[in-house]
Design an enzyme around this catalytic site. Structure first.
Site, mmCIF file in Angstrom:
data_model
loop_
_atom_site.group_PDB
_atom_site.id
_atom_site.type_symbol
_atom_site.label_atom_id
_atom_site.label_comp_id
_atom_site.label_asym_id
_atom_site.label_seq_id
_atom_site.Cartn_x
_atom_site.Cartn_y
_atom_site.Cartn_z
ATOM 1 N N GLU A 177 -5.563 3.564 7.402
ATOM 2 C CA GLU A 177 -7.043 2.828 7.200
ATOM 3 C C GLU A 177 -7.686 1.133 7.509
ATOM 4 O O GLU A 177 -8.091 0.987 7.858
ATOM 5 C CB GLU A 177 -7.860 3.046 6.483
ATOM 6 C CG GLU A 177 -9.610 3.029 6.787
ATOM 7 C CD GLU A 177 -10.323 3.881 5.683
ATOM 8 O OE1 GLU A 177 -10.147 4.628 4.694
ATOM 9 O OE2 GLU A 177 -11.861 3.779 5.226
ATOM 10 N N SER A 186 -17.206 17.473 0.609
ATOM 11 C CA SER A 186 -16.532 17.717 1.804
ATOM 12 C C SER A 186 -16.675 18.023 2.770
ATOM 13 O O SER A 186 -17.763 18.945 3.386
ATOM 14 C CB SER A 186 -15.279 18.025 1.970
ATOM 15 O OG SER A 186 -14.610 18.452 3.421
ATOM 16 N N ARG A 205 -20.232 13.244 12.664
ATOM 17 C CA ARG A 205 -20.890 12.849 11.555
ATOM 18 C C ARG A 205 -22.415 11.551 11.489
ATOM 19 O O ARG A 205 -22.506 11.806 11.382
ATOM 20 C CB ARG A 205 -19.999 11.124 10.449
ATOM 21 C CG ARG A 205 -18.679 12.937 9.888
ATOM 22 C CD ARG A 205 -17.951 11.914 9.262
ATOM 23 N NE ARG A 205 -16.733 13.199 8.330
ATOM 24 C CZ ARG A 205 -15.722 13.181 7.913
ATOM 25 N NH1 ARG A 205 -15.606 12.050 7.694
ATOM 26 N NH2 ARG A 205 -15.094 14.035 7.553
ATOM 27 N N ALA A 219 -0.779 6.058 4.516
ATOM 28 C CA ALA A 219 0.019 5.160 5.540
ATOM 29 C C ALA A 219 1.187 4.595 4.884
ATOM 30 O O ALA A 219 2.411 4.973 5.565
ATOM 31 C CB ALA A 219 -0.957 4.733 6.020
ATOM 32 N N GLY A 220 0.808 4.231 3.611
ATOM 33 C CA GLY A 220 1.844 3.113 3.536
ATOM 34 C C GLY A 220 3.498 4.118 2.492
ATOM 35 O O GLY A 220 4.696 3.859 2.516
ATOM 36 N N GLY A 255 0.638 -1.149 0.116
ATOM 37 C CA GLY A 255 -0.119 0.124 -0.216
ATOM 38 C C GLY A 255 0.585 1.568 0.241
ATOM 39 O O GLY A 255 1.717 1.288 0.742
ATOM 40 N N GLY A 260 -0.710 4.484 0.562
ATOM 41 C CA GLY A 260 -1.493 5.951 0.974
ATOM 42 C C GLY A 260 -0.610 5.946 1.666
ATOM 43 O O GLY A 260 0.678 6.403 1.493
ATOM 44 N N ARG A 294 -15.113 8.174 13.170
ATOM 45 C CA ARG A 294 -13.972 9.083 13.313
ATOM 46 C C ARG A 294 -14.178 10.350 13.301
ATOM 47 O O ARG A 294 -15.204 11.090 12.819
ATOM 48 C CB ARG A 294 -13.064 8.617 12.252
ATOM 49 C CG ARG A 294 -12.247 9.339 11.826
ATOM 50 C CD ARG A 294 -11.515 8.804 10.621
ATOM 51 N NE ARG A 294 -11.885 8.755 9.293
ATOM 52 C CZ ARG A 294 -12.457 10.204 8.585
ATOM 53 N NH1 ARG A 294 -11.527 11.025 8.559
ATOM 54 N NH2 ARG A 294 -12.433 9.725 7.294
ATOM 55 N N LEU A 297 -6.180 11.440 7.724
ATOM 56 C CA LEU A 297 -5.947 11.606 7.373
ATOM 57 C C LEU A 297 -4.490 11.584 8.493
ATOM 58 O O LEU A 297 -3.160 11.134 7.933
ATOM 59 C CB LEU A 297 -4.721 12.896 6.644
ATOM 60 C CG LEU A 297 -6.747 13.351 5.558
ATOM 61 C CD1 LEU A 297 -6.230 14.720 4.582
ATOM 62 C CD2 LEU A 297 -6.578 11.772 4.344
HETATM 63 C C1 LIG Z 1 -14.315 11.204 -0.454
HETATM 64 C C2 LIG Z 1 -12.744 11.124 0.563
HETATM 65 C C3 LIG Z 1 -12.114 11.635 1.332
HETATM 66 C C4 LIG Z 1 -11.810 11.826 1.951
HETATM 67 N N1 LIG Z 1 -11.954 12.482 2.716
HETATM 68 C C5 LIG Z 1 -10.990 12.831 4.026
HETATM 69 C C6 LIG Z 1 -10.332 13.979 4.887
HETATM 70 O O1 LIG Z 1 -10.228 15.603 3.765
HETATM 71 N N2 LIG Z 1 -10.036 14.044 5.859
HETATM 72 C C7 LIG Z 1 -9.235 13.548 6.133
HETATM 73 O O2 LIG Z 1 -8.943 12.522 7.586
HETATM 74 N N3 LIG Z 1 -9.719 11.814 5.454
HETATM 75 C C8 LIG Z 1 -10.868 11.630 4.846
HETATM 76 N N4 LIG Z 1 -11.112 10.771 3.665
HETATM 77 C C9 LIG Z 1 -10.507 9.474 4.138
HETATM 78 C C10 LIG Z 1 -9.101 8.830 3.998
HETATM 79 O O3 LIG Z 1 -8.753 9.493 3.019
HETATM 80 C C11 LIG Z 1 -8.600 7.481 3.789
HETATM 81 O O4 LIG Z 1 -8.981 6.746 5.223
HETATM 82 C C12 LIG Z 1 -6.932 7.348 4.121
HETATM 83 O O5 LIG Z 1 -6.686 8.240 2.428
HETATM 84 C C13 LIG Z 1 -6.875 5.878 3.704
HETATM 85 O O6 LIG Z 1 -5.422 6.099 3.021
HETATM 86 P P1 LIG Z 1 -4.650 4.403 3.762
HETATM 87 O O7 LIG Z 1 -3.017 4.845 3.143
HETATM 88 O O8 LIG Z 1 -4.582 3.630 4.618
HETATM 89 O O9 LIG Z 1 -5.074 3.792 2.373
HETATM 90 P P2 LIG Z 1 -5.740 4.322 0.966
HETATM 91 O O10 LIG Z 1 -4.977 5.961 0.658
HETATM 92 O O11 LIG Z 1 -6.933 4.017 0.492
HETATM 93 O O12 LIG Z 1 -4.418 3.486 -0.149
HETATM 94 C C14 LIG Z 1 -4.300 1.433 0.550
HETATM 95 C C15 LIG Z 1 -2.730 1.241 -0.442
HETATM 96 O O13 LIG Z 1 -3.560 0.279 -0.520
HETATM 97 C C16 LIG Z 1 -2.690 -0.501 -1.565
HETATM 98 N N5 LIG Z 1 -3.069 -2.026 -1.833
HETATM 99 C C17 LIG Z 1 -5.025 -1.828 -0.840
HETATM 100 N N6 LIG Z 1 -5.288 -3.567 -1.447
HETATM 101 C C18 LIG Z 1 -3.527 -4.331 -1.598
HETATM 102 C C19 LIG Z 1 -3.232 -4.988 -2.531
HETATM 103 N N7 LIG Z 1 -4.297 -6.426 -1.937
HETATM 104 N N8 LIG Z 1 -1.990 -5.904 -2.992
HETATM 105 C C20 LIG Z 1 -1.223 -4.099 -3.084
HETATM 106 N N9 LIG Z 1 -1.838 -3.155 -3.299
HETATM 107 C C21 LIG Z 1 -2.807 -3.319 -2.248
HETATM 108 C C22 LIG Z 1 -3.419 0.674 -2.702
HETATM 109 O O14 LIG Z 1 -2.980 -0.068 -3.773
HETATM 110 C C23 LIG Z 1 -3.018 1.203 -2.394
HETATM 111 O O15 LIG Z 1 -2.304 1.870 -2.567
HETATM 112 C C24 LIG Z 1 -11.657 10.509 2.593
HETATM 113 C C25 LIG Z 1 -11.952 9.670 2.243
HETATM 114 C C26 LIG Z 1 -12.279 9.189 0.961
HETATM 115 C C27 LIG Z 1 -13.481 8.034 0.227
#
Ligand SMILES: Cc1cc2nc3c(=O)[nH]c(=O)nc-3n(C[C@H](O)[C@H](O)[C@H](O)COP(=O)(O)OP(=O)(O)OC[C@H]3O[C@@H](n4cnc5c(N)ncnc54)[C@H](O)[C@@H]3O)c2cc1C
Length: 644
Positions: free
Chosen positions: A432, A284, A337, A44-45, A40, A42, A442, A448
């Protein structure tokens, strides 16, 4: 197995500092002898991979998109919280901690949440140093706005594209390490299993999504930063690709899954417009700084609006019910929310919904526009207004937006201890994908914060402790565990490819989503959940009989990818139902109709349910075993949440 959250002893404010001091270190010249897999990219990753590589570890990073910067984090709009108190409006680490614990309806750990609030201030400095273009005030200081569940302005933002800007920062840091040769990047790779040797995570099996090759990768530790599973509901605000596969396969290898039923339904999304849709769009929460939520005061007026006999702008002030402001005068439109969503549903259930479907309420900017001017509103929210206009063909500068709650985020996830380690040694979950900090609801702009806290500021310390303990001995990719796990992955792919029925995988996904939304969505009841369990079991059996999966493994095959993900979602759906059934109380986003106050608010049962549910996989089609981690509250008093 007894769950040990490893929360350090001592006063809340000293726990993290003391813990960091007590953690073992890996000597700088030894760090290069270790390899860490980060699944991942995103927030976090990317932040974790870049930070660990910067420390000197060798990192292998994986994502299924064509580029790490396409992770779903890029969609985040509104902002990121931090207790900087730039506004001098009474914020502090203690207040962010308190708001977050209360916002989560007292179902998260004090120690974790305090640490999150503590490191929040460092995140902003780190991102500014990377060049993230946060909005600034006239004097040059970073600007802040307010999000739900807080009475201070602590949300840092970059227009309505905060996630994108933060991800570009983390992605730059990641790219620097790719360039340095410390991160090896595997885009378009999907992790399909975790390899454990003697109970420890030592690698993964991944499918090259372009060629279909099944690859084995070994490492001293594996970090899952694979995001949330909101798409179990089919329709959600999440990116289409978001899925539970990595976490679910890890679950089947021994990682406990926590609070799976804790789902966040976001109050301000563009309402569903018909059966053709595969995705919903968020408006948002930042919009609730200036937008006022209302419905017509009477059902008759609502009916006239729905039939197009009158327009929203025709209604006089005394014909409107600003229900959040009326019911929650202290927090008004900025209640959390879960509260805002439930109230919108209540209005719709009372027959006061608007729009042709009647399943929407208004979010109105007329006051803000007359107070601040259209240009000022455009400067703050322009891209969101444009998006709304493009999707609905309605101009939100001239008439109120129509909004309705939609699935948005999952508080549940893999159980992790204070070090972010799952119940499988060497396997970590960040962002997440874990359940850690948000309890049953949350707060906006806290995801973020948590993802970046985990990646930039927690894992670089806690992982070292584990690595120092196991030592740098090379991991043997030829160990039989790798061969066996690879074989299991190949067999499952073949089983999916052998499905030659008549129903598409998408049809199953849509059906699953309908069941989940109806019975495990905004409100849940014992009767409905029991019905849903049976429906999901039937759906699963039908899937493995009648689904159709196209093509072969040795090609770019989205039909196969999707089939695997939907099969996992179906299994997860059943666990969510079990969890929701078990938790016979309401808390945060989990609203059991049997447990509500006279005013219809969520009613907790702290005597029986002040615990984290951690589910253990026990085998195919067998009930999962429930473990409970009791939550201890020593610094906040448990009380009925009130935003009045
Ligand atoms: C529309 C929207 C708006 C938002 N706005 C906000 C905001 O303003 N403020 C806030 O705090 N939060 C917000 N959130 C929540 C926030 O965006 C997410 O909780 C956060 O970005 C998740 O980040 P992450 O790094 O955990 O995962 P993600 O960003 O979802 O990244 C997941 C990663 O894992 C990889 N992956 C997944 N499964 C596999 C697999 N099996 N093999 C290889 N790779 C894999 C994907 O390729 C990706 O790179 C929002 C969410 C949405 C939907």
């Amino acid at each position: 197995m007894k769950l040990d959250a490893k929360i350090p002893e001592g006063p809340l404010a000293e726990k993290w500092s003391k813990h960091k001091f007590n953690l073992k270190l890996v000597n700088p010249s030894n760090k290069r002898k270790y390899t860490v897999i980060v699944v991942g990219t995103g927030l976090a990753g990317s932040s974790a991979a870049a930070s660990l590589a910067e420390l000197g570890y060798n990192v292998k990073a994986f994502c299924y998109q064509d580029s790490p910067r396409r992770a779903h984090s890029i969609a985040a709009q509104g902002g990121i919280n931090a207790a900087k108190n730039y506004r001098n409006d009474g914020d502090s680490v203690q207040r962010l901690f308190y708001d977050t614990i209360k916002g989560g309806d007292y179902r998260s750990r004090e120690g974790n949440v305090y640490r999150l609030a503590e490191v929040s201030v460092n995140i902003i400095d780190q991102c500014v140093a990377q060049g993230v273009p946060f909005a600034r005030e006239y004097g040059g200081l970073l600007d802040n706005r307010s999000f739900g569940g807080a009475q201070v302005s602590r949300t840092f933002y970059a227009r309505g594209q905060t996630g994108q800007q933060l991800l570009l920062g983390a992605y730059s840091a990641l790219n620097r390490q790719i360039h340095e040769g410390k991160v090896e990047m595997f885009s378009r790779h999907e992790m399909l299993d975790v390899v454990t040797v003697d109970g420890k995570a030592q690698g993964i099996i991944a499918r090259n999504l372009v060629t279909g090759e099944i690859e084995t990768h070994a490492a001293h530790a594996v970090l899952l930063c694979t995001g949330g599973y909101g798409n179990v509901y089919y329709l959600s605000t999440n990116a289409m690709g978001c899925n539970v596969t990595a976490a679910w396969r890890a679950h089947k290898r021994g990682a406990f899954f926590s609070n799976p039923c804790f789902t966040q339904i976001h109050p301000t999304c563009i309402p569903v417009s018909g059966d053709h849709q595969s995705k919903l769009t968020l408006m948002s929460e930042s919009l609730r700084n200036d937008g006022r939520v209302w419905v017509p005061k009477t059902k008759e007026l609502a009916a006239q609006l729905r039939e197009g006999k009158i327009k929203a702008t025709d209604l006089k002030e005394d014909e409107r019910d600003y229900f959040l402001e009326r019911k929650y005068p202290s927090f008004g439109n900025l209640v959390p929310r879960d509260v805002a969503s439930r109230n919108a549903k209540e209005m719709v259930d009372e027959g006061k919904g608007v729009g042709t479907s009647g399943v929407a309420v208004y979010l109105d900017f007329a006051d803000a526009i007359s107070r601040l001017g259209e240009d000022a509103v455009r400067a703050k929210y322009g891209n969101l207004f444009d998006m709304y206009y493009q999707i609905t063909d309605e101009n939100p500068y001239k008439q109120p937006m129509r909004i309705y709650p939609a699935v948005h985020y999952t508080m549940g996830g893999l159980w992790v201890d204070y070090n972010l380690q799952t119940t499988v040694p060497g396997l970590y979950a960040l962002g997440e994908a874990n359940f850690s900090d948000h309890g049953a609801n949350r707060l906006g702009a806290s995801a973020l914060m948590q993802g970046l806290a985990d990646g930039y500021f927690v894992i670089p310390y806690t992982l070292g402790d584990y690595l120092a303990t196991i030592g740098p001995k090379a991991i043997d990719v030829n160990h039989p565990a790798f061969t066996e796990t690879k074989k299991a992955v190949e067999e499952r792919l073949q089983k999916l490819l052998s499905l030659k029925g008549s129903k598409t995988v998408d049809e199953y996904h849509r059906e699953l989503g309908k069941i989940m939304w109806e019975y495990c969505g905004m409100s849940r009841s014992e009767e409905g959940l029991k019905k849903a369990k049976k429906l999901i079991q039937d759906l699963k059996a039908d899937f493995w009989k009648n689904a159709i999966v196209l093509g072969t493994n040795e090609e770019f095959n989205m039909s196969l990818e999707k089939a695997g993900r939907v099969a996992d979602f179906i299994e997860l759906g059943e666990l969510m139902i079990d969890d929701a059934l078990d938790r016979n109380e309401s808390c945060g986003g989990h609203f059991r109709v049997e447990s509500q106050t006279e005013e219809g608010e969520a009613l907790r049962d702290d005597e029986k349910f002040a615990y984290v549910a951690a589910w253990e996989y026990t085998g195919e089609n067998k009930p999962e075993a429930l473990h409970k981690e009791d939550l201890k509250f020593e610094n906040v008093k448990l009380s009925q949440r009130s935003y009045k």
